[in-house]
Design an enzyme around this catalytic site. Structure first.
Site, PDB file in Angstrom:
ATOM      1  N   TYR A 153      16.262  -1.021 -11.667  1.00 30.29           N
ATOM      2  CA  TYR A 153      16.405  -2.350 -12.272  1.00 30.29           C
ATOM      3  C   TYR A 153      17.388  -2.347 -13.444  1.00 30.29           C
ATOM      4  O   TYR A 153      17.847  -3.401 -13.872  1.00 30.29           O
ATOM      5  CB  TYR A 153      15.044  -2.878 -12.750  1.00 30.29           C
ATOM      6  CG  TYR A 153      14.080  -3.224 -11.636  1.00 30.29           C
ATOM      7  CD1 TYR A 153      14.488  -3.227 -10.311  1.00 30.29           C
ATOM      8  CD2 TYR A 153      12.777  -3.551 -11.913  1.00 30.29           C
ATOM      9  CE1 TYR A 153      13.606  -3.535  -9.290  1.00 30.29           C
ATOM     10  CE2 TYR A 153      11.879  -3.868 -10.890  1.00 30.29           C
ATOM     11  CZ  TYR A 153      12.304  -3.857  -9.583  1.00 30.29           C
ATOM     12  OH  TYR A 153      11.432  -4.161  -8.570  1.00 30.29           O
ATOM     13  N   LYS A 199       9.654   8.949  -3.640  1.00 28.95           N
ATOM     14  CA  LYS A 199      10.232   8.973  -2.285  1.00 28.95           C
ATOM     15  C   LYS A 199      11.158  10.191  -2.249  1.00 28.95           C
ATOM     16  O   LYS A 199      12.355  10.094  -1.959  1.00 28.95           O
ATOM     17  CB  LYS A 199      10.970   7.644  -2.038  1.00 28.95           C
ATOM     18  CG  LYS A 199      11.441   7.440  -0.627  1.00 28.95           C
ATOM     19  CD  LYS A 199      10.334   7.106   0.356  1.00 28.95           C
ATOM     20  CE  LYS A 199      10.894   6.965   1.765  1.00 28.95           C
ATOM     21  NZ  LYS A 199       9.829   6.904   2.786  1.00 28.95           N
ATOM     22  N   ASP A 231       5.672   4.940   0.755  1.00 25.57           N
ATOM     23  CA  ASP A 231       5.251   4.218   1.962  1.00 25.57           C
ATOM     24  C   ASP A 231       3.809   4.580   2.322  1.00 25.57           C
ATOM     25  O   ASP A 231       2.988   3.722   2.657  1.00 25.57           O
ATOM     26  CB  ASP A 231       6.213   4.483   3.139  1.00 25.57           C
ATOM     27  CG  ASP A 231       6.667   5.929   3.226  1.00 25.57           C
ATOM     28  OD1 ASP A 231       6.431   6.707   2.276  1.00 25.57           O
ATOM     29  OD2 ASP A 231       7.246   6.306   4.257  1.00 25.57           O
ATOM     30  N   ASP A 255       6.397  -1.916  -9.303  1.00 26.92           N
ATOM     31  CA  ASP A 255       6.459  -3.376  -9.209  1.00 26.92           C
ATOM     32  C   ASP A 255       5.676  -3.833  -7.978  1.00 26.92           C
ATOM     33  O   ASP A 255       4.851  -4.753  -8.029  1.00 26.92           O
ATOM     34  CB  ASP A 255       7.945  -3.780  -9.093  1.00 26.92           C
ATOM     35  CG  ASP A 255       8.160  -5.259  -9.307  1.00 26.92           C
ATOM     36  OD1 ASP A 255       7.176  -5.972  -9.571  1.00 26.92           O
ATOM     37  OD2 ASP A 255       9.306  -5.714  -9.203  1.00 26.92           O
ATOM     38  N   ASP A 259       1.185  -4.945  -7.659  1.00 25.82           N
ATOM     39  CA  ASP A 259       0.766  -6.236  -7.090  1.00 25.82           C
ATOM     40  C   ASP A 259      -0.228  -6.037  -5.947  1.00 25.82           C
ATOM     41  O   ASP A 259      -1.230  -6.747  -5.854  1.00 25.82           O
ATOM     42  CB  ASP A 259       1.979  -7.027  -6.571  1.00 25.82           C
ATOM     43  CG  ASP A 259       2.563  -7.937  -7.640  1.00 25.82           C
ATOM     44  OD1 ASP A 259       2.184  -7.772  -8.816  1.00 25.82           O
ATOM     45  OD2 ASP A 259       3.386  -8.797  -7.297  1.00 25.82           O
TER      46      ASP A 259
END
Ligand code: NAD
Length: 366
Positions: A153, A199, A231, A255, A259
């Site tokens: 980001y 990852k 994943d 992020d 959620d």
């Protein structure tokens, strides 16, 4: 110690809070949180001063800026910041740099808030309200710690042209070390199990992250650490959320995973958060300003009240008071009281002020 919070020059019973109610339902839910703080102040003989400042659209309408220098300075000079929510249709069409989101990013950056804590904890009384089966969800209680100021980001170079778009995922050693350390410290206070999510099979940046996490692990030999690919983590959180204690992960993955983790445990109106830096800390519900129900005394204040619990835990090192708040919330939910967002058919629907009064009444008698 996670945040500046405890200033050694002050009595540990004196704290200053800047409240930023913001827009929409922000002022309603922050008023609930302040009511809870007032009760706790009296009950425990604390001295808590709360200084309210305009933020977001409310500030723009008066000062032409979402975040004034004066408000920012106040946030830098207090022990802890409590934020409601910002934004709404009235300010949607402003230029990007003037929008409420820009003010949110600025305040987090200026306060150096590099870690975001989001609990995924199920209230027993709401276990049937989730999209997951109660037997899978019941007993879930873990913390997602997301790195907040680095990674893709913020990495440079970034941009797009007619033929391609590009971003850069980069982490510096100090950035991974400090978030990993927070992860291990948090695990030490809980069940001593940390899952670091990356990852590393595809991204060099993730392999670096993984190496650094294991370096920091040497200082916390009691903590069991597991690496998990992002994943797989997304699947595991919905398959068997009880397996987790503390999750630490980079900005992008956090992020998304925070959620997912939040939503399996309840409605937006139930979910608190803490953003922590080495000097400052800011607490806020994860929901927005909910313009559709603003000013109607319908908002669920529990996310903001639970954010106050996180404040007592992280900024004031008063875990016993945090636990009192969580117990009071649990008790009120067990009594069957529900705001509309968490109500099922047949439930007693109450207003923001009614549920807040019930929480404070429970705190007074516990
Ligand atoms: P939202 O979270 O405000 O609302 C989504 C839905 O959830 C709405 O139906 C709302 O009524 C409901 N809801 C949210 N919080 C609730 C609560 N405490 N009690 C009961 N119901 C609740 O998201 P949105 O509608 O996408 O955004 C509205 C505004 O909020 C936008 O301007 C957006 O930019 C802003 N926003 C601000 C923040 C923040 O301040 N951190 C975060 C997200 C969105």
């Amino acid at each position: 110690m996670l945040a500046k919070a405890i200033n050694p020059e002050k009595s540990k019973r004196m704290f200053t809070i800047v409240s930023l109610p913001g827009d929409g339902i922000g002022p309603e839910v922050v008023a609930s949180a302040v009511q809870v703080i007032d009760v706790l102040e009296e009950k425990h003989g604390l001295e808590i001063s709360i200084e309210e400042h305009l933020f977001g659209g409310a500030s723009y309408d008066v000062h032409g800026e979402m975040l004034t220098d004066e408000t920012l300075a106040a946030c830098k000079n207090c022990d802890s910041v409590l934020l409601g929510a910002v934004g709404g249709p009235k300010w949607e069409n402003l230029p990007h740099e003037k929008k409420p989101e820009a003010a949110l990013l600025k305040i987090r950056k200026e306060l150096g808030l590099f870690a975001n804590f989001r609990p995924a904890k199920v209230y027993g009384a709401l276990v049937d309200a989730s999209s997951l089966k109660p037997e899978i969800l019941s007993g879930t209680d873990f913390m997602v710690i997301r790195e907040l100021t680095g990674g893709i980001y913020f990495g440079q170079p970034r941009g797009y042209d007619d033929n391609k778009g590009w971003n850069t995922m980069v982490y510096e050693k100090y950035e991974v070390e400090r978030i990993a350390r927070l992860g291990f410290e948090t695990a030490m206070k809980r069940k001593k199990r940390l899952v670091s999510i990356d990852k590393a099979n595809v991204l060099e940046c993730s392999q670096f992250w993984r190496n650094m996490v294991h370096e920091v692990h040497k200082d916390f030999p009691e903590v069991e650490v597991t690496d998990m690919y992002v994943d797989n983590a997304a699947m595991q959180i919905v398959r068997d959320p009880k397996q987790f204690d503390v999750i630490v992960t980079k900005n992008l993955f956090g992020d998304i995973l925070s959620d997912i983790s939040g939503m399996i445990t309840g409605s937006l109106g139930m979910l608190p958060s803490a953003s922590i830096g080495s000097e400052h800390a800011l607490y806020e519900p994860i929901h927005g300003s909910a313009p559709d129900i603003a000013g109607q005394n319908k908002a669920n204040p529990i996310a903001t009240i639970a954010s106050v619990a996180m404040m007592f835990e992280h900024s004031f090192s008063m875990q016993h008071i945090a636990d009192e708040i969580y117990r009071a919330i649990e008790k009120v939910l067990e009594s069957g009281m529900r705001t509309a967002d968490i109500a099922n058919a047949g439930d007693r629907i109450v207003s923001t002020t009614e549920i807040t009064d019930a929480v404070t009444a429970s705190l007074k008698t516990s």
